[in-house]
Design an enzyme around this catalytic site. Structure first.
Site, mmCIF file in Angstrom:
data_model
loop_
_atom_site.group_PDB
_atom_site.id
_atom_site.type_symbol
_atom_site.label_atom_id
_atom_site.label_comp_id
_atom_site.label_asym_id
_atom_site.label_seq_id
_atom_site.Cartn_x
_atom_site.Cartn_y
_atom_site.Cartn_z
ATOM 1 N N TYR A 159 0.820 -1.217 0.000
ATOM 2 C CA TYR A 159 0.000 0.000 0.000
ATOM 3 C C TYR A 159 0.859 1.274 0.000
ATOM 4 O O TYR A 159 0.748 2.100 -0.918
ATOM 5 C CB TYR A 159 -1.022 -0.017 1.149
ATOM 6 C CG TYR A 159 -1.757 1.305 1.278
ATOM 7 C CD1 TYR A 159 -2.764 1.650 0.372
ATOM 8 C CD2 TYR A 159 -1.423 2.229 2.270
ATOM 9 C CE1 TYR A 159 -3.416 2.881 0.457
ATOM 10 C CE2 TYR A 159 -2.071 3.450 2.360
ATOM 11 C CZ TYR A 159 -3.069 3.769 1.452
ATOM 12 O OH TYR A 159 -3.707 4.990 1.538
ATOM 13 N N LYS A 163 1.322 4.026 -3.060
ATOM 14 C CA LYS A 163 0.970 5.448 -2.912
ATOM 15 C C LYS A 163 2.185 6.328 -3.241
ATOM 16 O O LYS A 163 2.047 7.385 -3.851
ATOM 17 C CB LYS A 163 0.467 5.751 -1.492
ATOM 18 C CG LYS A 163 -0.848 5.112 -1.119
ATOM 19 C CD LYS A 163 -2.020 5.546 -1.981
ATOM 20 C CE LYS A 163 -2.540 6.926 -1.694
ATOM 21 N NZ LYS A 163 -3.789 7.208 -2.467
HETATM 22 N N1 LIG Z 1 -8.460 6.498 5.216
HETATM 23 C C1 LIG Z 1 -7.339 7.097 5.540
HETATM 24 O O1 LIG Z 1 -6.977 7.230 6.733
HETATM 25 C C2 LIG Z 1 -6.469 7.676 4.459
HETATM 26 C C3 LIG Z 1 -6.765 7.583 3.100
HETATM 27 N N2 LIG Z 1 -5.936 8.141 2.170
HETATM 28 C C4 LIG Z 1 -6.237 8.085 0.734
HETATM 29 O O2 LIG Z 1 -7.491 8.707 0.514
HETATM 30 C C5 LIG Z 1 -8.150 8.108 -0.603
HETATM 31 C C6 LIG Z 1 -9.548 7.719 -0.186
HETATM 32 O O3 LIG Z 1 -9.446 6.777 0.864
HETATM 33 P P1 LIG Z 1 -10.692 6.327 1.736
HETATM 34 O O4 LIG Z 1 -11.826 7.211 1.441
HETATM 35 O O5 LIG Z 1 -10.231 6.154 3.117
HETATM 36 O O6 LIG Z 1 -10.927 4.883 1.127
HETATM 37 P P2 LIG Z 1 -12.262 4.214 0.583
HETATM 38 O O7 LIG Z 1 -11.945 2.795 0.316
HETATM 39 O O8 LIG Z 1 -13.398 4.516 1.481
HETATM 40 O O9 LIG Z 1 -12.493 4.986 -0.771
HETATM 41 C C7 LIG Z 1 -11.828 4.667 -1.944
HETATM 42 C C8 LIG Z 1 -12.837 4.677 -3.064
HETATM 43 O O10 LIG Z 1 -12.158 4.350 -4.269
HETATM 44 C C9 LIG Z 1 -12.969 3.456 -4.991
HETATM 45 N N3 LIG Z 1 -12.160 2.608 -5.851
HETATM 46 C C10 LIG Z 1 -11.331 1.602 -5.464
HETATM 47 N N4 LIG Z 1 -10.822 1.012 -6.539
HETATM 48 C C11 LIG Z 1 -11.305 1.666 -7.616
HETATM 49 C C12 LIG Z 1 -11.153 1.508 -9.006
HETATM 50 N N5 LIG Z 1 -10.392 0.535 -9.520
HETATM 51 N N6 LIG Z 1 -11.803 2.349 -9.823
HETATM 52 C C13 LIG Z 1 -12.605 3.312 -9.329
HETATM 53 N N7 LIG Z 1 -12.809 3.505 -8.022
HETATM 54 C C14 LIG Z 1 -12.163 2.684 -7.177
HETATM 55 C C15 LIG Z 1 -13.678 2.613 -3.938
HETATM 56 O O11 LIG Z 1 -14.839 2.003 -4.474
HETATM 57 C C16 LIG Z 1 -13.959 3.639 -2.869
HETATM 58 O O12 LIG Z 1 -15.226 4.226 -3.037
HETATM 59 C C17 LIG Z 1 -7.284 6.930 -1.028
HETATM 60 O O13 LIG Z 1 -6.553 7.296 -2.161
HETATM 61 C C18 LIG Z 1 -6.356 6.697 0.164
HETATM 62 O O14 LIG Z 1 -5.145 6.173 -0.251
HETATM 63 C C19 LIG Z 1 -4.827 8.833 2.540
HETATM 64 C C20 LIG Z 1 -4.494 8.946 3.857
HETATM 65 C C21 LIG Z 1 -5.279 8.390 4.917
HETATM 66 C C1 LIG Z 2 -2.544 -2.786 17.103
HETATM 67 C C2 LIG Z 2 -4.020 -2.513 17.230
HETATM 68 C C3 LIG Z 2 -4.358 -2.479 18.689
HETATM 69 O O1 LIG Z 2 -5.466 -1.759 19.061
HETATM 70 C C4 LIG Z 2 -4.389 -1.216 16.546
HETATM 71 C C5 LIG Z 2 -4.319 -1.343 15.050
HETATM 72 C C6 LIG Z 2 -4.635 -0.041 14.452
HETATM 73 C C7 LIG Z 2 -4.344 -0.032 12.942
HETATM 74 C C8 LIG Z 2 -5.396 -0.857 12.249
HETATM 75 C C9 LIG Z 2 -4.263 1.397 12.442
HETATM 76 C C10 LIG Z 2 -3.155 2.175 13.158
HETATM 77 C C11 LIG Z 2 -2.658 3.218 12.182
HETATM 78 C C12 LIG Z 2 -3.575 3.116 11.010
HETATM 79 C C13 LIG Z 2 -3.083 3.624 9.648
HETATM 80 C C14 LIG Z 2 -2.639 5.066 9.709
HETATM 81 O O2 LIG Z 2 -3.668 5.887 10.195
HETATM 82 C C15 LIG Z 2 -2.156 5.573 8.377
HETATM 83 C C16 LIG Z 2 -2.987 5.200 7.206
HETATM 84 C C17 LIG Z 2 -2.933 5.978 6.100
HETATM 85 C C18 LIG Z 2 -3.550 5.606 4.908
HETATM 86 O O3 LIG Z 2 -3.305 6.185 3.863
HETATM 87 C C19 LIG Z 2 -4.474 4.461 4.868
HETATM 88 C C20 LIG Z 2 -4.854 3.940 6.212
HETATM 89 C C21 LIG Z 2 -3.680 3.891 7.207
HETATM 90 C C22 LIG Z 2 -2.665 2.892 6.649
HETATM 91 C C23 LIG Z 2 -4.195 3.479 8.602
HETATM 92 C C24 LIG Z 2 -4.712 2.021 8.589
HETATM 93 C C25 LIG Z 2 -5.077 1.482 9.960
HETATM 94 C C26 LIG Z 2 -3.934 1.639 10.956
HETATM 95 C C27 LIG Z 2 -2.768 0.766 10.539
#
Ligand SMILES: NC(=O)C1=CN([C@@H]2O[C@H](COP(=O)(O)OP(=O)(O)OC[C@H]3O[C@@H](n4cnc5c(N)ncnc54)[C@H](O)[C@@H]3O)[C@@H](O)[C@H]2O)C=CC1
Ligand SMILES: C[C@@H](CO)CCC[C@@H](C)[C@H]1CC[C@H]2[C@@H]3[C@H](O)CC4=CC(=O)CC[C@]4(C)[C@H]3CC[C@]12C
Length: 369
Positions: A159, A163
């Site tokens: 992952y 990215k």
């Molecule tokens: N959730 C987090 O803590 C973080 C997320 N991100 C980034 O933010 C973005 C959004 O993440 P989230 O909303 O958390 O994830 P999510 O899984 O809720 O949203 C991702 C969306 O992309 C769509 N998707 C996946 N594969 C696809 C494909 N082949 N074609 C079209 N659409 C597709 C999914 O259906 C989903 O709706 C991602 O790029 C992720 O890497 C970055 C930092 C932290």
């Molecule tokens: C060891 C467990 C005991 O309670 C807790 C496990 C927590 C994990 C599932 C999360 C801890 C940190 C998270 C990640 C972090 O916030 C950074 C991220 C950035 C992204 O772009 C995608 C999600 C994630 C990798 C996020 C995923 C879940 C954790 C590893």
């Protein structure tokens, strides 16, 4: 883009617009981008909530599509002024293969860039991640770092690796000539761990706590700080960047910005308790109940079980060697680059972000565990 002749003239495309972050970006654009005429939402799976958006003044077009399919991306991008590319495969639990993660996150991003070039779309905002920086495999802390803080970024997990490659593609594409001869302007936003309404991992942890009789067991020392940012503020940053990219192309083009707000620095578990505590859960222990080596052993066992069971069933628990290492390594940002470059201030205070997230957890169906 800013002059009044262009009021309500802009066409935006949000890839991944039905995901956790994507939905907030879509709603934020409709609320806070008055120049929007048409909003295209491109996703593998379309949410039923899109229907309610179709009655407003902005033309909302839902496109079921796959970023790995170049022709589908080109069709969606054609005629858009701005692309916000938030689609991605967010998997640190071993649900998808490394090849699939690469295909969606890297090849998908390449397809979006090529589509912009071919169709003449000039502005591309990429949702990157703090994970392109770290935590690294050596467990080095990143303490209150900014976009210029030196850090040894070493990626072994698919992952963060994907990215990082995708972000690099986006940044390198800045300045490429798009159809018509104008330069492509790109930038990347790097959220830390996002939280807020719709956060699947928070939902999973809440239900896990309910199953354990309202208790969660501390595994991470309180001293390990983890960067977190409210989803509404991440969405707001996307809207602002997209808005300012044309006027400030020379400054913002090819840049990266951490996504930040006033959320407090805490351990991953203590931070979650800010929301889960008021919803009736208790975090047991002031120190980790198990030593790190034992937790790592359990994490490795989980990984082994996942591998053994893969032909029969998908076993993908929260705890694996990678998630444990990330949760157990300090990674926090302290920066004002977004404020300096495009005037970003968080739209939601910490109190507001907290209240909204608590209300969302409270509204969850406690019996749907
Ligand atoms: N959730 C987090 O803590 C973080 C997320 N991100 C980034 O933010 C973005 C959004 O993440 P989230 O909303 O958390 O994830 P999510 O899984 O809720 O949203 C991702 C969306 O992309 C769509 N998707 C996946 N594969 C696809 C494909 N082949 N074609 C079209 N659409 C597709 C999914 O259906 C989903 O709706 C991602 O790029 C992720 O890497 C970055 C930092 C932290
Ligand atoms: C060891 C467990 C005991 O309670 C807790 C496990 C927590 C994990 C599932 C999360 C801890 C940190 C998270 C990640 C972090 O916030 C950074 C991220 C950035 C992204 O772009 C995608 C999600 C994630 C990798 C996020 C995923 C879940 C954790 C590893």
């Amino acid at each position: 883009m800013a002059d009044s002749a262009q009021a309500q003239k802009l066409v935006y495309l949000v890839t991944g617009g039905c995901g956790f972050l994507g939905e907030h970006v879509v709603r934020m654009l409709l609320q806070r981008e008055p120049r929007l005429r048409e909003l295209r939402i491109f996703d593998l799976q379309l949410g039923p909530w899109l229907e309610e958006l179709k009655t407003g003044p902005v033309q909302v077009i839902a496109i079921k599509g796959d970023v790995t399919q170049a022709h589908e991306v080109i069709a969606a991008v054609a005629g858009a002024h701005v692309v916000i590319h938030a689609a991605g495969l967010v998997d640190v639990f071993g649900r998808a293969s490394p090849e699939t993660i690469h295909k969606v996150n890297v090849q998908g991003t390449q397809n979006v860039i090529e589509a912009c070039v071919q169709t003449g779309t000039q502005f591309l905002v990429y949702t990157s991640s703090m994970e392109v920086v770290g935590p690294n495999v050596k467990g080095h802390p990143f303490y209150r770092g900014n976009e210029d803080t030196p850090y040894e970024a070493v990626h072994r997990h698919p992952y963060p690796h994907s990215k990082a490659l995708a972000e690099q593609l986006v940044l390198e594409a800045n300045g490429r000539k798009v159809c018509g001869g104008l330069p492509l302007v790109t930038c990347a936003l790097r959220p830390t761990g996002i939280y807020g309404e719709g956060h699947q991992i928070m939902r999973d942890i809440y239900y896990q706590g309910l199953r354990l009789g309202g208790r969660l067991f501390r595994a991470i020392p309180t001293s390990v700080e983890h960067g977190r940012v409210y989803v509404g503020n991440v969405a707001w940053m996307h809207v602002l960047v997209a808005r300012e990219l044309e006027q400030r192309a020379a400054l913002m083009g090819g840049q990266v910005y951490f996504c930040y707000d006033k959320s407090p620095y805490k351990s991953y578990e203590d931070f979650n308790m800010e929301f889960l505590g008021p919803c009736g859960l208790r975090l047991v222990g002031t120190r980790p109940l198990l030593p790190y080596w034992l937790l790592m052993l359990l994490a490795v066992l989980n990984a082994l079980l996942q591998w053994l069971l893969r032909p029969l069933v998908l076993y993908a628990p929260l705890l694996n060697p990678y998630t444990l290492a990330v949760a157990n390594t300090t990674f926090t940002v302290s920066t004002n680059k977004a404020q300096r470059h495009f005037g970003y201030e968080p739209l939601f205070s910490w109190e507001d972000s907290r209240t909204r997230t608590i209300r969302w957890v409270q509204a969850m169906d406690g019996s749907a565990q």
